[in-house]
Motif scaffolding. Structure first.
Motif, PDB file in Angstrom:
ATOM      1  N   GLU A 209      41.075  18.242 -25.631  1.00  0.00           N
ATOM      2  CA  GLU A 209      40.442  18.910 -26.766  1.00  0.00           C
ATOM      3  C   GLU A 209      39.143  18.193 -27.109  1.00  0.00           C
ATOM      4  O   GLU A 209      39.111  16.972 -27.244  1.00  0.00           O
ATOM      5  CB  GLU A 209      41.398  18.888 -27.957  1.00  0.00           C
ATOM      6  CG  GLU A 209      40.951  19.678 -29.155  1.00  0.00           C
ATOM      7  CD  GLU A 209      42.018  19.665 -30.235  1.00  0.00           C
ATOM      8  OE1 GLU A 209      42.962  20.479 -30.138  1.00  0.00           O
ATOM      9  OE2 GLU A 209      41.919  18.825 -31.153  1.00  0.00           O
ATOM     10  N   ASP A 210      38.079  18.961 -27.248  1.00  0.00           N
ATOM     11  CA  ASP A 210      36.773  18.442 -27.641  1.00  0.00           C
ATOM     12  C   ASP A 210      36.613  18.726 -29.132  1.00  0.00           C
ATOM     13  O   ASP A 210      36.588  19.892 -29.550  1.00  0.00           O
ATOM     14  CB  ASP A 210      35.684  19.130 -26.823  1.00  0.00           C
ATOM     15  CG  ASP A 210      34.347  18.417 -26.892  1.00  0.00           C
ATOM     16  OD1 ASP A 210      34.315  17.252 -27.315  1.00  0.00           O
ATOM     17  OD2 ASP A 210      33.329  19.026 -26.525  1.00  0.00           O
ATOM     18  N   THR A 211      36.494  17.668 -29.956  1.00  0.00           N
ATOM     19  CA  THR A 211      36.584  17.783 -31.407  1.00  0.00           C
ATOM     20  C   THR A 211      35.345  17.211 -32.081  1.00  0.00           C
ATOM     21  O   THR A 211      34.780  16.224 -31.624  1.00  0.00           O
ATOM     22  CB  THR A 211      37.826  17.033 -31.917  1.00  0.00           C
ATOM     23  OG1 THR A 211      38.989  17.534 -31.266  1.00  0.00           O
ATOM     24  CG2 THR A 211      37.992  17.193 -33.427  1.00  0.00           C
ATOM     25  N   TYR A 212      34.955  17.833 -33.205  1.00  0.00           N
ATOM     26  CA  TYR A 212      33.751  17.447 -33.936  1.00  0.00           C
ATOM     27  C   TYR A 212      34.033  17.410 -35.432  1.00  0.00           C
ATOM     28  O   TYR A 212      34.614  18.360 -35.971  1.00  0.00           O
ATOM     29  CB  TYR A 212      32.613  18.449 -33.689  1.00  0.00           C
ATOM     30  CG  TYR A 212      32.267  18.602 -32.236  1.00  0.00           C
ATOM     31  CD1 TYR A 212      31.154  17.973 -31.692  1.00  0.00           C
ATOM     32  CD2 TYR A 212      33.073  19.365 -31.384  1.00  0.00           C
ATOM     33  CE1 TYR A 212      30.837  18.107 -30.340  1.00  0.00           C
ATOM     34  CE2 TYR A 212      32.773  19.494 -30.042  1.00  0.00           C
ATOM     35  CZ  TYR A 212      31.656  18.857 -29.524  1.00  0.00           C
ATOM     36  OH  TYR A 212      31.366  18.984 -28.188  1.00  0.00           O
ATOM     37  N   TYR A 213      33.617  16.335 -36.103  1.00  0.00           N
ATOM     38  CA  TYR A 213      33.512  16.325 -37.554  1.00  0.00           C
ATOM     39  C   TYR A 213      32.073  16.721 -37.865  1.00  0.00           C
ATOM     40  O   TYR A 213      31.158  15.901 -37.774  1.00  0.00           O
ATOM     41  CB  TYR A 213      33.838  14.948 -38.124  1.00  0.00           C
ATOM     42  CG  TYR A 213      35.309  14.731 -38.377  1.00  0.00           C
ATOM     43  CD1 TYR A 213      35.825  14.780 -39.670  1.00  0.00           C
ATOM     44  CD2 TYR A 213      36.196  14.492 -37.328  1.00  0.00           C
ATOM     45  CE1 TYR A 213      37.174  14.595 -39.915  1.00  0.00           C
ATOM     46  CE2 TYR A 213      37.536  14.304 -37.555  1.00  0.00           C
ATOM     47  CZ  TYR A 213      38.032  14.354 -38.850  1.00  0.00           C
ATOM     48  OH  TYR A 213      39.382  14.178 -39.084  1.00  0.00           O
ATOM     49  N   ASP A 220      30.521  26.855 -30.529  1.00  0.00           N
ATOM     50  CA  ASP A 220      30.004  27.484 -29.309  1.00  0.00           C
ATOM     51  C   ASP A 220      31.004  27.248 -28.190  1.00  0.00           C
ATOM     52  O   ASP A 220      30.973  26.221 -27.499  1.00  0.00           O
ATOM     53  CB  ASP A 220      28.636  26.889 -28.958  1.00  0.00           C
ATOM     54  CG  ASP A 220      27.922  27.670 -27.862  1.00  0.00           C
ATOM     55  OD1 ASP A 220      28.611  28.268 -27.014  1.00  0.00           O
ATOM     56  OD2 ASP A 220      26.680  27.666 -27.843  1.00  0.00           O
ATOM     57  N   LEU A 221      31.914  28.200 -27.982  1.00  0.00           N
ATOM     58  CA  LEU A 221      33.011  28.007 -27.044  1.00  0.00           C
ATOM     59  C   LEU A 221      32.546  27.762 -25.605  1.00  0.00           C
ATOM     60  O   LEU A 221      33.058  26.852 -24.943  1.00  0.00           O
ATOM     61  CB  LEU A 221      33.974  29.193 -27.112  1.00  0.00           C
ATOM     62  CG  LEU A 221      35.216  29.098 -26.216  1.00  0.00           C
ATOM     63  CD1 LEU A 221      35.996  27.821 -26.469  1.00  0.00           C
ATOM     64  CD2 LEU A 221      36.104  30.323 -26.421  1.00  0.00           C
ATOM     65  N   ARG A 227      31.779  21.068 -21.688  1.00  0.00           N
ATOM     66  CA  ARG A 227      31.948  19.649 -21.978  1.00  0.00           C
ATOM     67  C   ARG A 227      33.340  19.152 -21.601  1.00  0.00           C
ATOM     68  O   ARG A 227      33.504  18.020 -21.130  1.00  0.00           O
ATOM     69  CB  ARG A 227      31.650  19.387 -23.457  1.00  0.00           C
ATOM     70  CG  ARG A 227      30.174  19.542 -23.796  1.00  0.00           C
ATOM     71  CD  ARG A 227      29.899  19.393 -25.288  1.00  0.00           C
ATOM     72  NE  ARG A 227      28.502  19.696 -25.588  1.00  0.00           N
ATOM     73  CZ  ARG A 227      28.031  19.935 -26.798  1.00  0.00           C
ATOM     74  NH1 ARG A 227      28.852  19.921 -27.848  1.00  0.00           N
ATOM     75  NH2 ARG A 227      26.744  20.217 -26.982  1.00  0.00           N
ATOM     76  N   ILE A 228      34.352  19.990 -21.799  1.00  0.00           N
ATOM     77  CA  ILE A 228      35.701  19.613 -21.370  1.00  0.00           C
ATOM     78  C   ILE A 228      35.757  19.489 -19.858  1.00  0.00           C
ATOM     79  O   ILE A 228      36.343  18.532 -19.307  1.00  0.00           O
ATOM     80  CB  ILE A 228      36.731  20.632 -21.893  1.00  0.00           C
ATOM     81  CG1 ILE A 228      36.857  20.520 -23.415  1.00  0.00           C
ATOM     82  CG2 ILE A 228      38.091  20.415 -21.230  1.00  0.00           C
ATOM     83  CD1 ILE A 228      37.694  21.619 -24.044  1.00  0.00           C
ATOM     84  N   ARG A 234      34.422  13.520 -14.992  1.00  0.00           N
ATOM     85  CA  ARG A 234      34.131  12.085 -15.111  1.00  0.00           C
ATOM     86  C   ARG A 234      35.398  11.252 -14.991  1.00  0.00           C
ATOM     87  O   ARG A 234      35.359  10.101 -14.533  1.00  0.00           O
ATOM     88  CB  ARG A 234      33.441  11.794 -16.446  1.00  0.00           C
ATOM     89  CG  ARG A 234      31.981  12.226 -16.488  1.00  0.00           C
ATOM     90  CD  ARG A 234      31.262  11.619 -17.692  1.00  0.00           C
ATOM     91  NE  ARG A 234      31.880  11.991 -18.956  1.00  0.00           N
ATOM     92  CZ  ARG A 234      31.565  13.075 -19.649  1.00  0.00           C
ATOM     93  NH1 ARG A 234      30.652  13.925 -19.176  1.00  0.00           N
ATOM     94  NH2 ARG A 234      32.150  13.333 -20.797  1.00  0.00           N
ATOM     95  N   ALA A 235      36.527  11.807 -15.401  1.00  0.00           N
ATOM     96  CA  ALA A 235      37.800  11.101 -15.271  1.00  0.00           C
ATOM     97  C   ALA A 235      38.338  11.142 -13.851  1.00  0.00           C
ATOM     98  O   ALA A 235      39.358  10.497 -13.551  1.00  0.00           O
ATOM     99  CB  ALA A 235      38.825  11.699 -16.236  1.00  0.00           C
TER     100      ALA A 235
END
Length: 404
Positions: A209-213, A220-221, A227-228, A234-235
């Motif tokens: 999950e990509d999360t933002y405060y 913007d899905l 980004r996910i 990268r992993a």
């Protein structure tokens, strides 16, 4: 026999009608089935499946006495600890962590309620204290109606938003994670405080999950999907397929006028987000939903009038008790520029583990509060002081972004 006669009439009767089959409404139904089986409970849900398509997570230490037995049938995964990652700080914590899935929620409620007590796939056209009308014309009378339909923005409250997109990834090889990564803030800081959250459901299945405060509720899905995918690459993970996807925009409450919020929300008893029963800073709702559901089962009088007073008084007490967390929300959004907000969370996660547990459960002690605020703040002192007078963006703006 008397109950069968009431149900067979032109207007079916239920002791408790719950509007909304999400987390809060479903937990009330489960609690009543376990502790007050003599009462008939009916859930009315606009979707076909209870709980929609969601993953909810919580710390085992969040739950009140009796809470573990209530939520156990809903839990899809259990871990003995979790980790966090920040620039300059990586920490493994031992607090047990749990995740609930909507599929398990739906199955658990259907296992305890008769089929006729789950009315799904239809909107509620109108509701009042002792009855409701569905969009297809069916009418139900009730001893009491509880509104647990979530919210399309919190009127007369202000703050920011925790918004996210999550994807359940099936990988071609093991991911190598030994437990959840609750916050990975080593990612690029975009749109406020950003972190990635990973739940390893099996050796080759991971929910990312990509999360933002964020200061804004827009999401913007396509960008978050990209980004996910980049995080997975990268992993070193090769994604074979995406099993499901979810999004959310949750309120982070910094300030508000509780009395005006309640007055504008209508006369029905309320539960869950509709009653602002969430942690003001983390947006966690499971601990409060469990506590309220269990409390309702202890009441001898479950009339509409009594539940109306109880839900208001419970929510008002919750509002008073959470003022410290609202102050921290004001500091998070008002004292630091978006790309620097991670520093406040990194400092918090360097504190004792027991303090962190109490914080998430909403049970911080006065000593905890002093410890959180003590020392040199990770943001400019002047900005921290000025933030306490700030209010944030109106959370009712969430309606324009598609609701909660």
């Amino acid at each position: 026999m008397q109950q069968a006669q009431r149900d067979s009439g032109p207007q079916a009767f239920t002791d408790i009608a719950i509007l909304g089959g999400g987390l809060a409404g479903s937990l009330i139904a489960l609690a009543m089935a376990a502790h007050r089986p003599e009462l008939s409970v009916t859930i009315f849900e606009r979707g076909e499946r209870l709980g929609g398509r969601h993953v909810w997570s919580f710390f085992a230490s969040d739950l009140p006495r009796g809470g573990e037995a209530l939520v156990d049938p809903l839990v899809a995964a259990r871990w003995d600890g979790y980790s966090v990652r920040f620039p300059g700080l990586r920490r493994q914590l031992t607090t047990p962590y749990r995740s609930i899935t909507s599929a398990r929620l739906d199955a658990a409620v259907r296992a305890v309620l008769p089929p006729e007590r789950i009315v799904a796939g239809v909107d509620v056209a109108a509701a009042e204290a002792r009855g409701l009308v569905l969009a297809d014309g069916r009418r139900f009378s009730a001893g009491a109606v509880i509104d647990a339909r979530g919210s399309h923005g919190l009127a007369h409250m202000a703050g920011g938003w925790q918004k996210f997109a999550g994807r359940a990834l099936c990988l071609s090889a093991p991911h190598g994670l030994t437990g959840p990564v609750v916050m990975d803030a080593t990612v690029e800081q975009i749109d406020g405080y950003r972190f990635v959250y990973c739940l390893p459901f099996s050796a080759t299945e991971v929910f990312v999950e990509d999360t933002y405060y964020s200061d804004t509720p827009d999401l913007d899905l396509p960008v978050l999907r990209h980004r996910i995918d980049a995080y997975a690459a990268r992993a070193g993970w090769t994604v074979e397929r995406v099993d499901y996807e979810e999004t959310g925009v949750l309120p982070v409450i910094a300030q508000g006028d509780f009395d005006r919020f309640w007055a504008e929300g209508g006369a029905l008893p309320r539960a869950g987000v509709r009653a602002a029963l969430v942690h003001p800073l983390t947006s966690y709702s499971i601990p409060d939903a469990v506590r309220f559901a269990l409390y309702l089962t202890t009441l001898d009088n479950l009339s509409a009038e009594r539940l109306g007073r109880i839900s208001h008084d419970w929510a008002a007490q919750h509002w008073r008790e959470r003022r410290f967390y609202r102050m921290l929300s004001r500091m998070l959004f008002g004292a630091a520029e978006g790309p620097q907000r991670w520093r406040m969370l990194a400092r918090f996660y360097a504190l004792p583990e027991a303090l962190i547990e109490r914080f998430y459960a909403g049970r911080s002690t006065p000593l905890d509060m002093a410890r959180i605020l003590a020392g040199r703040p990770p943001v400019p002192v002047g900005a921290a002081i000025a933030s306490l007078a700030g209010k944030g963006r109106p959370l009712a703006d969430l309606a324009a972004a598609g609701g909660l």
